[in-house]
Design a protein around this motif. Structure first.
Motif, short mmCIF file in Angstrom:
data_model
loop_
_atom_site.label_atom_id
_atom_site.label_comp_id
_atom_site.label_asym_id
_atom_site.label_seq_id
_atom_site.Cartn_x
_atom_site.Cartn_y
_atom_site.Cartn_z
N ASP A 10 -23.68 -16.49 77.28
CA ASP A 10 -24.30 -17.38 76.30
C ASP A 10 -25.52 -18.05 76.92
O ASP A 10 -25.68 -19.26 76.87
CB ASP A 10 -23.30 -18.42 75.81
CG ASP A 10 -22.62 -19.18 76.97
OD1 ASP A 10 -22.87 -18.82 78.13
OD2 ASP A 10 -21.86 -20.12 76.70
N HIS A 16 -26.16 -23.80 70.90
CA HIS A 16 -25.21 -23.74 72.02
C HIS A 16 -24.28 -24.95 71.91
O HIS A 16 -24.55 -26.02 72.46
CB HIS A 16 -25.96 -23.75 73.35
CG HIS A 16 -25.17 -23.24 74.51
ND1 HIS A 16 -24.05 -23.88 74.96
CD2 HIS A 16 -25.33 -22.14 75.29
CE1 HIS A 16 -23.55 -23.21 76.00
NE2 HIS A 16 -24.30 -22.15 76.21
N HIS A 96 -18.07 -21.48 75.72
CA HIS A 96 -17.84 -20.63 74.56
C HIS A 96 -16.61 -19.75 74.83
O HIS A 96 -16.30 -19.45 75.99
CB HIS A 96 -19.04 -19.71 74.30
CG HIS A 96 -20.10 -20.35 73.46
ND1 HIS A 96 -21.39 -20.57 73.92
CD2 HIS A 96 -20.08 -20.82 72.18
CE1 HIS A 96 -22.11 -21.14 72.96
NE2 HIS A 96 -21.34 -21.30 71.91
N TYR A 125 -15.48 -23.12 72.34
CA TYR A 125 -16.17 -23.09 71.06
C TYR A 125 -16.44 -21.65 70.65
O TYR A 125 -16.66 -20.78 71.50
CB TYR A 125 -17.51 -23.84 71.16
CG TYR A 125 -17.40 -25.25 71.69
CD1 TYR A 125 -17.44 -26.34 70.84
CD2 TYR A 125 -17.26 -25.49 73.06
CE1 TYR A 125 -17.35 -27.65 71.34
CE2 TYR A 125 -17.17 -26.78 73.57
CZ TYR A 125 -17.21 -27.86 72.70
OH TYR A 125 -17.12 -29.14 73.19
N ILE A 127 -18.34 -18.45 69.74
CA ILE A 127 -19.68 -17.92 69.96
C ILE A 127 -20.04 -16.91 68.89
O ILE A 127 -21.21 -16.68 68.58
CB ILE A 127 -19.80 -17.30 71.37
CG1 ILE A 127 -21.25 -16.95 71.70
CG2 ILE A 127 -18.88 -16.08 71.52
CD1 ILE A 127 -21.49 -16.55 73.13
#
Length: 466
Positions: A10, A16, A96, A125, A127
């Motif tokens: 990422d 982001h 991520h 999180y 992505i």
């Protein structure tokens, strides 16, 4: 409290979520960990490492602009997290979700156990539009639901972490000192800014013949987006790319041009669909989906080497392999043909085929890659075994042999159609084929089709009833 942002695939500053959320909670410590075991046991090669280094250099410039450092560590993730913990105390970890093979999945289990033991909060999180739910089957509405979550802004005036104890000693350039297999390429340059340039070029002009040239090896290089490496390493957000596509679609009036861009948009959905598969089954690179064809293939070193080096004696195959070695990219149709030829005609083990191609593909994305390798090897229990007629493929997609001439200049004096089958000429000016194509094609087809038709129930990787 220090907020560690664990950068994986990422490498960008836009959209982001881990970076932004960390910036709202405390001092931000952005950290990229290069774990050597991934280059020892995964398909990653020098071209991937170079792309990562370029991406990190670009990301460092972006971080400098907002006042953040970028720390790099070469080694085991748990080791550096323990060192941060021992030196600076408890911290919060943000990252991520990563969707990969058992190598990264099992590493994440180790880190999860460590964070629980140390009472370190680890927040992951999304992505992609991929769900982390056991047995989850992907649906279009889930993808669109994820898109609606919106774009995460770039942090404003974040508070940087200061490494007063100097525990971070590695630099971005140190990554290039690693002993990694394979050769570099120059056709792609990593980084968010490079990805944005490629996206702009696609939306400005390249998309206009996207669907027309999609299967043409010499033309698709000029009409495809070439954004797959930037998605694979997270230089670009697939959500931002999708929204940009929708924005441009609204501005297009011509039905033909709209159709070209709509075809591209569909592939963004399929990206997440295939990544969902490896999220469900990180062993997708090791275990066959349909086990009926297991035991049929056996990798012979001479055939393996000829395929890997692009010296099989079959021009369209060798041209594709030479293009991969040179650029790291060919279109999907030719990728499928290569995987099928190696797995279903040469009868190489599909895992070895996947390793070879994955080391060449600059856009190696585990979920997409291994799903497609299994598909082309006939391991999808709901589909037939694809047997590509490589001579027919030559006539259909490279009818003027422009791609073959470009990649195999030693054949430039052989006219069409002889250039597609030089071994049939009285004096073959090219490499002698490693197999008798016609007889081996029929032999392999008979073996694979008979196995595929068996009614015998076998264990299924996805646990579905066949």
């Amino acid at each position: 409290m220090t907020q560690v942002v664990w950068l994986k695939r990422d490498l960008r500053i836009r959209d982001h979520a881990p970076l932004f959320q960390a910036s709202q909670l405390g001092d931000v410590l952005p950290l990229y960990i290069l774990e050597p075991f991934l280059f020892e046991k995964e398909v990653f090669s020098t071209r991937h490492l170079t792309f990562i280094v370029e991406s990190l250099e670009d990301l460092k410039a972006s971080f400098d602009a907002i006042g953040l450092p970028l720390f790099v560590y070469i080694g085991d993730a748990k080791d550096i997290f323990q060192k941060i913990f021992d030196t600076y105390g408890r911290f919060c970890l943000h990252s991520h979700m990563e969707h990969g093979t058992n190598l990264t999945y099992k590493r994440d289990l180790v880190i999860k156990e460590w964070t629980l033991r140390q009472e370190v909060t680890w927040t992951e999180y999304k992505i992609f539009g991929v769900n982390r739910t056991h047995g989850f089957k992907y649906r279009l509405r889930d993808f669109h639901g994820w898109l609606k979550e919106g774009i995460t802004p770039i942090p404003k005036d974040p508070q940087p972490f200061m490494d007063h104890q100097k525990i971070f000693k590695d630099s971005i350039n140190d990554l290039l000192e690693l002993d990694v297999k394979g050769s570099p390429i120059s056709f792609f340059k990593g980084g968010e800014s490079e990805g944005i340039k490629r996206a702009k070029a696609f939306f400005d002009q390249r998309y206009k013949k996207y669907q027309v040239y999609i299967n043409k090896p010499s033309l698709s290089i000029h009409s495809s987006s070439l954004l797959s490496p930037y998605l694979a390493f997270g230089n670009l957000s697939i959500r931002m790319l999708h929204l940009s596509t929708q924005k441009h679609l609204k501005m297009i009036i011509d039905p033909f041009l709209k159709n070209q861009l709509e075809a591209f948009e569909k592939r963004l959905y399929w990206h997440c669909h295939f990544v969902q598969r490896i999220e469900r089954h990180p062993e997708l690179n090791e275990e066959a989906w349909d086990k009926k064809l297991e035991g049929v293939r056996e990798t012979h070193q001479d055939l393996y080497d000829a395929f890997k080096e692009g010296t099989t004696g079959f021009p369209i195959v060798d041209a594709c392999m030479r293009a991969l070695k040179l650029r790291g990219w060919i279109n999907f149709k030719q990728r499928a043909m290569l995987a099928s030829f190696a797995s279903n005609i040469l009868l190489l083990d599909w895992r070895d085929v996947g390793d070879i191609l994955g080391s060449y593909f600059i856009d190696y994305e585990p979920g997409i890659h291994w799903s497609q390798i299994q598909m082309q090897a006939g391991l999808n229990p709901y589909r037939h075994v694809p047997m590509y007629d490589i001579i027919k493929q030559s006539h259909m997609h490279d009818k003027e042999a422009s791609f073959i001439y470009e990649m195999i200049p030693e054949l430039k004096n052989i006219s069409v159609p002889d250039v597609f089958t030089p071994w049939t000429l009285k004096h073959n000016p090219y490499i002698q084929p490693v197999i008798d194509l016609e007889s081996q094609f029929e032999k392999s087809k008979k073996i694979l089709y008979e196995r595929k038709k068996q009614k015998k129930k076998m264990p299924n990787l996805f646990g579905e009833k066949l």
